[in-house]
Design a protein around this motif. Sequence first.
Motif, mmCIF file in Angstrom:
data_model
loop_
_atom_site.group_PDB
_atom_site.id
_atom_site.type_symbol
_atom_site.label_atom_id
_atom_site.label_comp_id
_atom_site.label_asym_id
_atom_site.label_seq_id
_atom_site.Cartn_x
_atom_site.Cartn_y
_atom_site.Cartn_z
ATOM 1 N N LEU A 144 -49.382 -17.474 26.991
ATOM 2 C CA LEU A 144 -48.030 -18.241 26.645
ATOM 3 C C LEU A 144 -48.165 -19.632 27.156
ATOM 4 O O LEU A 144 -47.965 -20.548 26.707
ATOM 5 N N ALA A 145 -48.569 -19.733 28.402
ATOM 6 C CA ALA A 145 -48.581 -20.836 29.424
ATOM 7 C C ALA A 145 -49.566 -21.732 28.680
ATOM 8 O O ALA A 145 -49.605 -23.131 28.874
ATOM 9 N N ALA A 146 -50.990 -21.327 28.184
ATOM 10 C CA ALA A 146 -51.739 -21.921 27.567
ATOM 11 C C ALA A 146 -51.234 -22.785 26.267
ATOM 12 O O ALA A 146 -51.687 -23.978 25.774
ATOM 13 N N ARG A 147 -50.416 -22.013 25.397
ATOM 14 C CA ARG A 147 -50.143 -22.541 24.176
ATOM 15 C C ARG A 147 -48.834 -23.500 24.695
ATOM 16 O O ARG A 147 -48.782 -24.582 23.845
ATOM 17 N N VAL A 148 -48.019 -23.304 25.590
ATOM 18 C CA VAL A 148 -47.286 -24.560 26.053
ATOM 19 C C VAL A 148 -47.929 -25.660 26.397
ATOM 20 O O VAL A 148 -47.588 -26.980 26.310
ATOM 21 N N LYS A 149 -49.149 -25.436 27.413
ATOM 22 C CA LYS A 149 -49.892 -26.652 27.550
ATOM 23 C C LYS A 149 -50.430 -27.437 26.610
ATOM 24 O O LYS A 149 -50.552 -28.848 26.647
ATOM 25 N N GLN A 150 -50.997 -26.773 25.722
ATOM 26 C CA GLN A 150 -51.492 -27.371 24.367
ATOM 27 C C GLN A 150 -50.461 -28.068 23.773
ATOM 28 O O GLN A 150 -50.653 -29.285 23.145
ATOM 29 N N ALA A 151 -49.155 -27.499 23.583
ATOM 30 C CA ALA A 151 -48.004 -28.169 22.733
ATOM 31 C C ALA A 151 -47.810 -29.538 23.673
ATOM 32 O O ALA A 151 -47.408 -30.460 23.093
ATOM 33 N N GLN A 152 -47.804 -29.327 24.905
ATOM 34 C CA GLN A 152 -47.490 -30.674 25.853
ATOM 35 C C GLN A 152 -48.766 -31.954 25.715
ATOM 36 O O GLN A 152 -48.253 -33.004 25.225
ATOM 37 N N ASP A 153 -49.980 -31.447 25.557
ATOM 38 C CA ASP A 153 -50.917 -32.246 25.132
ATOM 39 C C ASP A 153 -50.815 -32.926 23.685
ATOM 40 O O ASP A 153 -50.798 -34.127 23.307
ATOM 41 N N MET A 154 -50.352 -32.108 22.710
ATOM 42 C CA MET A 154 -50.417 -32.646 21.167
ATOM 43 C C MET A 154 -48.818 -33.401 21.001
ATOM 44 O O MET A 154 -48.884 -34.507 20.524
ATOM 45 N N LEU A 155 -47.685 -33.144 22.159
ATOM 46 C CA LEU A 155 -46.740 -33.974 21.896
ATOM 47 C C LEU A 155 -46.785 -35.195 22.626
ATOM 48 O O LEU A 155 -46.359 -36.487 21.940
ATOM 49 N N SER B 285 -38.471 -23.266 16.369
ATOM 50 C CA SER B 285 -37.359 -22.577 17.353
ATOM 51 C C SER B 285 -38.193 -21.570 18.501
ATOM 52 O O SER B 285 -37.441 -21.523 19.611
ATOM 53 N N HIS B 286 -39.246 -21.033 17.906
ATOM 54 C CA HIS B 286 -39.683 -20.122 18.893
ATOM 55 C C HIS B 286 -40.499 -20.954 20.057
ATOM 56 O O HIS B 286 -40.230 -20.703 21.167
ATOM 57 N N LEU B 287 -40.985 -22.032 19.650
ATOM 58 C CA LEU B 287 -41.777 -23.109 20.422
ATOM 59 C C LEU B 287 -40.602 -23.702 21.444
ATOM 60 O O LEU B 287 -40.772 -23.652 22.646
ATOM 61 N N THR B 288 -39.600 -23.897 20.975
ATOM 62 C CA THR B 288 -38.524 -24.526 21.690
ATOM 63 C C THR B 288 -38.014 -23.522 22.907
ATOM 64 O O THR B 288 -37.649 -23.915 24.102
ATOM 65 N N LYS C 75 -37.918 -22.721 28.746
ATOM 66 C CA LYS C 75 -38.112 -21.744 29.680
ATOM 67 C C LYS C 75 -39.269 -22.015 30.622
ATOM 68 O O LYS C 75 -39.254 -22.024 31.983
ATOM 69 N N HIS C 76 -40.436 -22.524 30.198
ATOM 70 C CA HIS C 76 -41.552 -23.006 31.238
ATOM 71 C C HIS C 76 -41.444 -24.402 31.559
ATOM 72 O O HIS C 76 -41.725 -24.535 33.004
ATOM 73 N N VAL C 77 -40.863 -25.406 30.978
ATOM 74 C CA VAL C 77 -40.819 -26.588 31.342
ATOM 75 C C VAL C 77 -39.388 -27.054 31.881
ATOM 76 O O VAL C 77 -39.564 -28.017 32.738
ATOM 77 N N GLY C 78 -38.529 -26.496 31.405
ATOM 78 C CA GLY C 78 -37.112 -26.965 31.644
ATOM 79 C C GLY C 78 -36.452 -27.788 30.833
ATOM 80 O O GLY C 78 -35.046 -27.738 30.912
ATOM 81 N N ILE C 79 -36.937 -28.310 29.790
ATOM 82 C CA ILE C 79 -36.326 -29.074 28.807
ATOM 83 C C ILE C 79 -37.163 -28.663 27.522
ATOM 84 O O ILE C 79 -37.992 -28.301 27.361
ATOM 85 N N SER C 80 -36.355 -29.216 26.291
ATOM 86 C CA SER C 80 -37.025 -28.920 25.030
ATOM 87 C C SER C 80 -38.396 -29.824 24.752
ATOM 88 O O SER C 80 -38.507 -30.775 25.366
#
Length: 312
Positions: free
Chosen positions: A258-269, A289-292, A297-302
Motif C-alpha cells: 500500500l505504501a509503495a502504491r501511494v509513493k508511485q501515485a505521488q510520483d505520477m501526480l 475513491s479507493h486511491l483517495t 490516510k497515508h499523506v494527510g490530504i487528498s
Amino acid sequence: MLICNRSALKSIDFDKPWLCVEDKVDTYQHLAIMRDGAPQPLAARYVSERADIGWTTPNVIQEMFVINVSGAPRKPFDFFIDERHGRRPPTDAGSLGILDFRACCYADLRGHSLNSTMIFVPIAALSALADELCVPRIDQIDSLSDVNCVDPIMYHMAQILDAALARPEEANAYFLEHIFAAICLHIGHSYGRLQRPCQPDNGALPLRQARRIQEWLRQDIKDPPTLQELAASCGLSVSHFTRAFRESTGLPPHRWLLAARVKQAQDMLHRSTMPISHIALDCGFADQSHLTRVFSKHVGISPASWRRQKRT
C-alpha cells in the motif's frame, strides 16, 4: 423439519449462496484468495430476516473446515451431521461453530434470522502450517456444535473480513492472506491441539533477496505476484516469508505494498498531468475513491490537494 434437495447442488458456484437451500438469503457476499494459481473461497457473509431458511453442505465432499462466526445472538436449532441429530443451544454474538465438510451437514433455521460470517479453511492449509512448524499434522477440529463458545479473536477476525466483504474489489490480497494465516494458526492451536514450535524462526531476508523482492513488487505494482509466488522465489513458506519480509522492511507485505502504491501515485501526480482516476488504476487501486481514501490516510490530504500544493 425442512428437507434439503441435495440433488440440486451438483456443482459448487461460490458466486451464489451455496450453503443455503433455494438461495433464500437477503445478503450474500464472498471473498476469494489465490491458492496454487487458482481462486479459492476465503469467506462469505450470510444475512437474512426470513423464517424459512435451511443450510446444508454441498453434495461434493470438500476437504475443508468451515468456521461459522455468528454476528448476533441465536436461538436453539436442530442440525444433522451424517444423519445424526443434534441441537445447537442458544448462542451469543461472536459464538463459534466449526463444520467438517467431509461430512454431510444440514441445519433447520426456520423461525430464525441469519447473521453469520463463514470462513473456509482447507485441511491442506492446516497440514502445510504443521509441516512449516515441524509439528504433527491435525486431522480433526472440535465442532463446538453443542456449546456456546464465544471466541473474541475470531469475532474480531470476522469483523475485519466483513469490512473486506463489503468492498471486495478494494481488498488487499496480501492482507487477506495475512488474516487467513492468522486464522489457521488460531483455529489449529485453540481447537485442533496443534502443537507450538519450541523456537520460532524470526530471521530477516538476506539483503540482496529483500531488494529483489521489493523491486519485483514495484515493477508489478498494478498486478503484483501472490505471496505464494514471492515465498517460493525465496525457497520459503508463506508464513516464514511474511515474517522475514517484515523483519527486513519493518512492514508486513500488505502494508508495504500500500505504501509503495501511494509513493508511485505521488510520483505520477507530480510528474504527469494524467487524470487521477487513471493514476489510481495504474497504481493498483480499484478506482479513484479507493486511491483517495488510502492516499489521505497515508499523506494527510487528498491526491488532488497534494497535486495542487506541489504545483504552487
